[in-house]
Design a protein around this motif. Structure first.
Motif, PDB file in Angstrom:
ATOM      1  N   SER A 146       0.878  -1.136  -0.081  1.00  0.00           N
ATOM      2  CA  SER A 146       0.093   0.090   0.143  1.00  0.00           C
ATOM      3  C   SER A 146       0.791   1.282  -0.094  1.00  0.00           C
ATOM      4  N   VAL A 147       0.389   2.196  -0.816  1.00  0.00           N
ATOM      5  CA  VAL A 147       1.304   3.492  -0.991  1.00  0.00           C
ATOM      6  C   VAL A 147       0.428   4.641  -0.659  1.00  0.00           C
TER       7      VAL A 147
ATOM      8  N   CYS B 212       3.269  11.460 -11.042  1.00  0.00           N
ATOM      9  CA  CYS B 212       3.051  10.795  -9.693  1.00  0.00           C
ATOM     10  C   CYS B 212       1.517  10.935  -9.308  1.00  0.00           C
ATOM     11  N   ARG B 213       1.104  12.288  -9.085  1.00  0.00           N
ATOM     12  CA  ARG B 213      -0.391  12.567  -9.012  1.00  0.00           C
ATOM     13  C   ARG B 213      -1.309  11.745  -9.642  1.00  0.00           C
TER      14      ARG B 213
ATOM     15  N   ASN C 202      -4.495   4.541  -9.375  1.00  0.00           N
ATOM     16  CA  ASN C 202      -4.425   3.437  -8.797  1.00  0.00           C
ATOM     17  C   ASN C 202      -4.929   3.398  -7.229  1.00  0.00           C
ATOM     18  N   ALA C 203      -5.772   4.440  -6.979  1.00  0.00           N
ATOM     19  CA  ALA C 203      -6.487   4.521  -5.775  1.00  0.00           C
ATOM     20  C   ALA C 203      -7.699   3.246  -5.961  1.00  0.00           C
ATOM     21  N   GLY C 204      -7.566   2.552  -4.931  1.00  0.00           N
ATOM     22  CA  GLY C 204      -8.700   1.579  -4.958  1.00  0.00           C
ATOM     23  C   GLY C 204      -8.410   0.390  -5.782  1.00  0.00           C
ATOM     24  N   GLN C 205      -7.322   0.282  -6.550  1.00  0.00           N
ATOM     25  CA  GLN C 205      -7.085  -0.644  -7.251  1.00  0.00           C
ATOM     26  C   GLN C 205      -6.238  -1.769  -6.586  1.00  0.00           C
TER      27      GLN C 205
ATOM     28  N   GLU D 174       1.272   3.136 -15.216  1.00  0.00           N
ATOM     29  CA  GLU D 174       0.737   3.679 -14.088  1.00  0.00           C
ATOM     30  C   GLU D 174       1.096   3.144 -12.759  1.00  0.00           C
ATOM     31  N   GLN D 175       1.975   1.718 -12.848  1.00  0.00           N
ATOM     32  CA  GLN D 175       2.373   1.348 -11.485  1.00  0.00           C
ATOM     33  C   GLN D 175       3.510   1.823 -11.259  1.00  0.00           C
ATOM     34  N   VAL D 176       4.116   2.775 -11.999  1.00  0.00           N
ATOM     35  CA  VAL D 176       5.600   3.373 -11.548  1.00  0.00           C
ATOM     36  C   VAL D 176       5.153   4.800 -11.046  1.00  0.00           C
TER      37      VAL D 176
END
Length: 413
Positions: free
Chosen positions: A46-47, A64-65, A71-74, A116-118
């Motif tokens: 979790s980040v 980053c934003r 990724n919120a909730g993914q 998007e995971q980076v």
């Protein structure tokens, strides 16, 4: 020379299960120095993050934003971070965004992830094109180097004008399980974090609900990095990231107000404060570490206004550098801090234990020799009592020396 600050030995930095750092020399700005790092996270981490409030934010901050929001909730979440030093990729327009995105794509392909995971991070000179080809070329070496025990090397790799690598670590018990907390930060100039720090990464293997991570990042930043200043400048690249890898064997923390949540937050705050204070201790040209403590305010906001007025004043900071007890400069800063109904006849001023001013005027027993004795110390506490209420707050800063000017005059050479 840093004020009472030494690099933490690598052996004293605990690996965080589920997190690995890889470091390499990519030649981004200078040869023969570590300047590229990747942080790899196991699935399920979790980040949370907070970023600069500077409206002229750098390309990596913008990306980053966007990636954090995506990724919120993914379930898959953020899995990798890419950090370069030597170039901030700020003030670079659409081309800067394209180059930062290209770096994310290259790392994602190497790891079989989506871009998007980076999360990308950059620090260094502003308004110069990011040498993304060198970054992409360096990824293979960085990935090959990825190890859980690379925290000390990562702290070195993200430095710019820092003279000491900043890294701290601790272990604690949470819910009957051993939990590790380790973090790194960088910064020495252009520091008045208006959210976080120049760059900071704090990780734990504690199990924390993903929905709490941004709140945790905000609260940690507010109590640590948002309480330090070197020169009053808010960077275009400030970023603070908090990671929970969820590897520890305890029940997940689902509320920061729960018993476990409070214990975890306090332990992480202790490390965050060390990282933040290390930035001030290693401030560009700093010779003294100064704690500005304001008490007796009506609100935390007005206490911080007074503290920052003192901490930002060039006249105050140069007086501390010279060990000159010209302490009227502190009272003047209190007066222009922006508290309209301030009653100067209720204000007391201390240097450490020395009472300098009482009820707004020089204390009858104050001797300048006592003030000078304190100001010659490497660590000093300025304590202001406003006499308005029960609230207090603290800011940490440093003096302003000749070397600060030299370092920044020669920064691009």
């Amino acid at each position: 020379m840093p004020v009472n600050l030494l690099a933490t030995p690598a052996a004293d930095l605990y690996p965080v299960p589920g997190a690995r750092w890889g470091i390499t020399e990519a030649g981004i700005r200078k040869a023969d120095r570590k300047d590229l790092a990747v942080l790899l996270l196991d699935e399920g981490a979790s980040v949370g993050a907070v970023f600069t409030q500077n409206r002229f934010c750098a390309a990596p901050v913008q990306i980053c934003r966007a990636h954090m929001a995506r990724n919120a909730g993914q379930s898959h979440g953020i899995r990798a971070m890419l950090i370069n030093t030597g170039n901030a990729n700020a003030g670079t327009g659409d081309e800067g965004l394209s180059r930062a995105q290209a770096c994310c794509i290259a790392l994602a392909r190497a790891l079989n992830l989506s871009p998007e995971q980076v999360l990308p991070f950059s620090t260094g000179v502003i308004m110069e094109p990011l040498p993304h080809d060198r970054i992409v070329a360096g990824l293979a070496a960085a990935l090959a180097d990825a190890r859980p025990d690379n925290w000390a090397q990562a702290a070195e790799a993200i430095m710019t004008t820092d003279t000491v690598a900043k890294a701290f670590s601790t272990r604690m018990t949470l819910g009957g399980a051993t939990v590790t907390i380790t973090g790194i930060s960088k910064g020495a100039g252009m520091i008045r974090p208006n959210m976080a720090t120049m760059l900071g990464f704090l990780a734990t293997d504690a199990c924390v609900s993903p929905s709490l991570m941004n709140q945790l990042a905000r609260e940690l930043a507010e109590g640590s990095f948002n309480r330090v200043t070197i020169d009053g400048d808010t960077s275009t690249n400030d970023s603070f990231v908090v990671v929970a890898t969820n590897k520890a064997q305890h029940a997940p923390v689902t509320s920061l107000d729960s018993t476990d949540g409070q214990v975890l937050r306090a332990a992480m705050m202790a490390i965050a404060k060390k990282l933040a204070q290390a930035i001030v201790r290693d401030g560009e040209g700093a010779t003294k570490f100064i704690t500005v403590q304001v008490e007796g305010g009506k609100t935390g906001e007005e206490c911080r206004k007074v503290a920052y007025a003192i901490a930002h004043s060039p006249l105050v900071k140069t007086a501390f550098f010279a060990s000159d007890p010209n302490l009227g400069r502190i009272l003047a800063a209190v007066g222009y801090a922006g508290i309209d109904d301030l009653d100067q006849t209720k204000i007391d001023l201390y240097l450490d234990e020395v009472l300098v001013a009482k009820n707004g005027g020089r204390h009858v027993d104050y001797l300048e020799a006592d003030g000078q004795r304190v100001m010659k110390q490497r660590e000093i506490t300025v304590r202001v009592v406003l006499g308005r209420g029960e609230v207090a707050d603290t800011v940490w800063t440093c003096d302003l020396s000749y070397d600060y000017v030299k370092i920044n005059a020669d920064y691009r050479s």
